[in-house]
Design a protein around this motif. Sequence first.
Motif, PDB file in Angstrom:
ATOM      1  N   VAL A 110      76.171 142.293 -15.144  1.00 41.54           N
ATOM      2  CA  VAL A 110      77.333 142.239 -16.055  1.00 41.54           C
ATOM      3  C   VAL A 110      78.572 142.143 -15.432  1.00 41.54           C
ATOM      4  CG1 VAL A 110      78.270 143.900 -17.758  1.00 41.54           C
ATOM      5  CG2 VAL A 110      75.933 143.672 -17.796  1.00 41.54           C
TER       6      VAL A 110
ATOM      7  N   ILE B  48      75.908 138.354 -17.948  1.00 38.52           N
ATOM      8  CA  ILE B  48      76.459 138.873 -19.339  1.00 38.52           C
ATOM      9  C   ILE B  48      78.074 138.872 -18.802  1.00 38.52           C
ATOM     10  CG2 ILE B  48      76.707 140.689 -20.947  1.00 38.52           C
ATOM     11  CD1 ILE B  48      73.783 141.347 -20.268  1.00 38.52           C
TER      12      ILE B  48
ATOM     13  N   VAL C  17      76.193 145.471 -24.841  1.00 38.46           N
ATOM     14  CA  VAL C  17      75.550 145.022 -23.615  1.00 38.46           C
ATOM     15  C   VAL C  17      74.332 145.928 -23.629  1.00 38.46           C
ATOM     16  CG1 VAL C  17      75.604 145.015 -21.138  1.00 38.46           C
ATOM     17  CG2 VAL C  17      77.705 144.275 -22.486  1.00 38.46           C
TER      18      VAL C  17
END
Lengths: 263, 281
Positions: free
Chosen positions: B5, B29, B74
């Motif tokens: 992420v 992400i 997320v």
Amino acid sequence: MVLITGASGGLGRAMAMECARRGYTLFLTDRDENGLRRIERGIALAHGAKVHTFACDLTNCGKVQALFQEIERVQEPIDMLLNIAGVDFEGGFLERDSARLMTIVRLNIEATLLVTHAALERRARDAAFTVVNVCSLASVCPMPLKATYAASKRFLLDFSIALGQELKHENVNVLALCPGGMPTTMEALSGIEAQGVWGRITSNSLGTIAKNTIDRALKGKRVYVPGLVNRALSALSRMVPPVLAARLVYHRWTQAQKKWLNT
Amino acid sequence: MKTAVITGATSGIGFATAKAFASLGWRVIGIGRDERSCERARQELQVLISGAQTEYFAADLIHQSEVVKAANKVSAYLCEACEGKLEVLVNNAGGVRSVYTTTAEGYEQQFALNLLAGVLFTHKLLDCLKAANGRVLFTGSNSHKHIRPRFDDIMLERRYHCLTAYKHTKLLGMLFAQAFNRRFEKEHIRAYVVDPGLVNTKIGMKQTGGLVRFVWELRRRGGCTPDLPAQTYVQLASAAPAPEGFYYYRCLERPYSRFAKDEQAAARVFSLCERYCGIRF
């Protein structure tokens, strides 16, 4: 406890943080309810200060009454009032809707007077009381293209000085804060940028203003013009005849405003 | 497939890092400030790296509520697609402001974005990081060496200077990461700080005014491409076993300020960050 109007705005937040840092209990009001909730949270987390909030539109005098009813409910005496709430709609007098222009008068002048009167009436007579009114560097001379706003700030300046004298022996101090440009919003910041170097040297930092204003208000100062350049300008403007000052300001503002309002 | 992420992933270092991870087959992400830049970044990654597994969420991380919202999205995604595991979190989103400006919470904006956003994001994704013995990477700066922590005026409210504030947030970030490592030593999650060096990005031109922007426009020309520091992030993320150091530049450990090593200061910054975010780790 300190009562702060316009507490969700840039300057209001800075003042609120400064007061919280000094250990005040805060009563915050603004038209923006979401903004109030957020600054309340920020202050509670950062300083653990006690914060009360009440969202209302101060141009509605019924709401001002409701505000003070709420303050009464809280049962904490106010010993400082910061009248930060104010508005400006830049541009020529005839280029603006008259209703909007009246808002400048309603909020900057009427609401400030109503709130100040109500707060002073309810003050504890045996304790010191401090009032800060946000005037502006624009209050020092007539400002074409900001005519209504500048005049409203001049009203506040004269009123603050006069009231301060009236209440001098009643343990009340009134400070008129006259800042130059302040980067309170992205819009305000771009307005300062549009004035180039001039904008930058006459603008003030919010954190510094908040600290210095409270310091001086508590010390009994009556007028505070932040920034050396601004103080010089303010002194100079007082020596220039108003009609000439207006002409000079108009010339400078037409350049800057054209640039800013067109971006 | 491992997952990374990355915040601030639509441009500059963040985007380059996203590209580097994706090209090594990681799921990426990305968090970006708005939908449009997120979409643009996602599409660009698809074009550059065929078969890239990318997902972008828009959030303006300067607002704590948006950090939480993004972290929840997320988290949900990780639970659905990655068995709830997160191998790497890159807290890269950051910015500069030329004057003292505050968020709606009353926090100085560089402080809110460069420091608090990363802290809060890490807190919200902690479980996913624990599940994968994950690593947290912070984007640091060599300029942290030119300052010491100012606990009496943590957001530099009273005497603000744009560059001092930037360096201060980077130093505080390092102190947070130090305390984080001490705290989570036994749980096999670890934080590192990457010094990207002088990089040619637009950081100095976003929401800044005249002089700051002008100076950055000149300075950035001497900076390297963001693809270069991206390698350091990838290396720290992939190396097995986990690297022993703390502060890295161009894939190598680099000495850092003694003020960033102070244990007491680190603990102080850690609890301060918890307080300002309204969290407990």
